[in-house]
Design a protein around this motif. Structure first.
Motif, PDB file in Angstrom:
ATOM      1  N   GLU A  41       0.765  -1.268  -0.068  1.00 14.97           N
ATOM      2  CA  GLU A  41      -0.018   0.088  -0.029  1.00 14.97           C
ATOM      3  C   GLU A  41       0.805   1.332   0.127  1.00 14.97           C
ATOM      4  OE1 GLU A  41      -2.500  -0.148   3.256  1.00 14.97           O
ATOM      5  OE2 GLU A  41      -3.916  -1.793   2.533  1.00 14.97           O
ATOM      6  N   ALA A  49       0.985   4.027  -3.035  1.00 17.13           N
ATOM      7  CA  ALA A  49       0.752   5.532  -2.768  1.00 17.13           C
ATOM      8  C   ALA A  49       1.918   6.091  -2.999  1.00 17.13           C
ATOM      9  CB  ALA A  49       0.513   5.521  -1.393  1.00 17.13           C
ATOM     10  N   GLN A  77       1.575   8.860  -6.078  1.00 18.77           N
ATOM     11  CA  GLN A  77       1.986  10.285  -5.883  1.00 18.77           C
ATOM     12  C   GLN A  77       2.933  10.649  -7.191  1.00 18.77           C
ATOM     13  OE1 GLN A  77       3.911  10.982  -2.469  1.00 18.77           O
ATOM     14  NE2 GLN A  77       3.464  13.070  -2.217  1.00 18.77           N
TER      15      GLN A  77
END
Length: 385
Positions: A145, A149, A153
């Motif tokens: 995760e 992420a 980004q």
């Protein structure tokens, strides 16, 4: 189970029972292999679990004064910090209904008294192995995760940089200012937020789409990069022939974005919206627009929103060849286009949020320096070096 003799690295266990003899018996049975804590009530058990490092396993009696084992289990399973601690019920309640209730509360196992030590040791070891595997899987998923992420980004940053670069190219080629871009993307955001619960638009305007509309809006005129300077920067009215060439910026913009999508080989939502906006923002509700003469709901919602935002800004904006129209007059002009130029419901949203449009226009108003750049661009076309 291959036990580590370093006490700091042995699994920890909380034994909960209101009978002192049972606590002594269980502690003696397990203390050589595990770090043992004991509690003689459900209340004390919850305090021990919550005030320090949680145990790896809980052995929990059911019938206790005060909080029962069932109530303790419910509280632990309702708390995100403790719900993953495996619980083994140790109880004299031996019916199928009692066992089903305990397992239904989230217990990992259910052992009836009197305790048979080999059975208890084997089932404790099995549950600790299951927990260790689950912990590894959770840690792995957490790392995944975090990586997703981080990659997301990065992709968002690349997306924003791409939009910024393409927008900069538009600004370099067009005599309109970057403030026009900033204003129109905020206008479209205001309209979208106002319409997000409208029956005709609620299926489309969720948080993610509104964010993508805001990001995609600056590319609505990207096709103007392909329009010759003599037409794009002409200070006066275009001839019919020149206007036909100018109209091609919608198709040029769509094709440029479609080419980028083709190279990527995947569906990118913000590029899809940008393509819709670039191609369709000059279409009109009554079918008299361009490039395809689409009408009504056949025009993408994104393009219909941009049509109102773009026309309003064109009306109020001062250019070297025209004065800016007063806000009230621009609002009246948009209202007059309701049902002909523009989607009626979007015009109604515009009228409801007209004060917000005015605030955006004032906050991002063109400066004298912006006008000077337009004049320089026109001078360049009139008298190139």
């Amino acid at each position: 189970m291959n036990l580590d003799h370093d006490p700091a690295r042995r699994p920890s266990m909380l034994i909960v029972d209101d009978t002192p003899d049972n606590l002594v018996l269980m502690s003696d049975l397990l203390k050589d292999a595990y770090l043992i804590k004991v509690a003689n009530s459900g209340e004390k058990a919850l305090k021990i679990v919550r005030r320090g490092a949680p145990p790896d396993l809980i052995l929990l009696d059911v019938m206790m004064p005060g909080l029962s084992g069932h109530e303790v289990a419910r509280e632990l399973k309702d708390d995100a910090q403790t719900r993953d601690i495996p619980i083994i019920f140790l109880t004299s309640l031996s019916s199928e209904q009692d066992e089903a209730l305990g397992l239904g509360l989230g217990a990992a196992d259910y052992i009836t008294k009197p305790i048979r030590p080999p059975v208890l040791l084997a089932r404790v070891e099995m549950q600790l192995k299951v927990k260790a595997a689950a912990d590894i899987l959770r840690d792995h998923n957490a790392r995944l995760e975090q990586e997703v992420a981080r990659r997301t980004q990065e992709l968002m940053a690349v997306q924003d940089a791409t939009i910024s670069a393409m927008t900069w190219l538009c600004e370099m080629r067009d005599n309109e200012t970057g403030n026009h871009i900033r204003r129109t993307q905020r206008y479209i955001e205001v309209l979208a937020n106002h319409l997000r619960h409208h029956p005709r638009f609620a299926h489309f305007l969720d948080d993610a789409t509104i964010m993508l509309l805001f990001k995609s809006a600056p590319l609505h005129d990207i096709g103007k990069i392909g329009i010759p300077d003599r037409i794009l920067l002409k200070p006066g009215r275009l001839t019919p022939e020149e206007f036909e060439i100018m109209k091609t910026h919608t198709t040029l913009g769509r094709d440029a974005i479609a080419q980028a999508e083709k190279h990527l080989g995947i569906d990118v939502p913000f590029l899809r919206l940008a393509r819709e906006i670039a191609h369709g923002h000059q279409e009109k509700w009554d079918g008299s627009g361009y490039p395809e003469g689409r009408s009504g709901d056949d025009i993408p919602i994104s393009a219909r929103l941009m049509a109102v935002a773009d026309v309003y800004d064109a009306l109020i904006s001062r250019r070297v060849y025209k004065p800016g129209m007063p806000h009230a007059q621009a609002v009246k002009t948009i209202q007059e286009g309701r049902g002909s130029h523009f989607d009626p419901d979007i015009v109604d949203a515009f009228l409801a949020r007209a004060d917000g449009f005015r605030e955006i226009a004032e906050r991002f108003a063109d400066t004298e320096a912006d006008m000077a750049r337009q004049i320089d661009a026109l001078a360049f076309i009139a008298d190139p070096p």
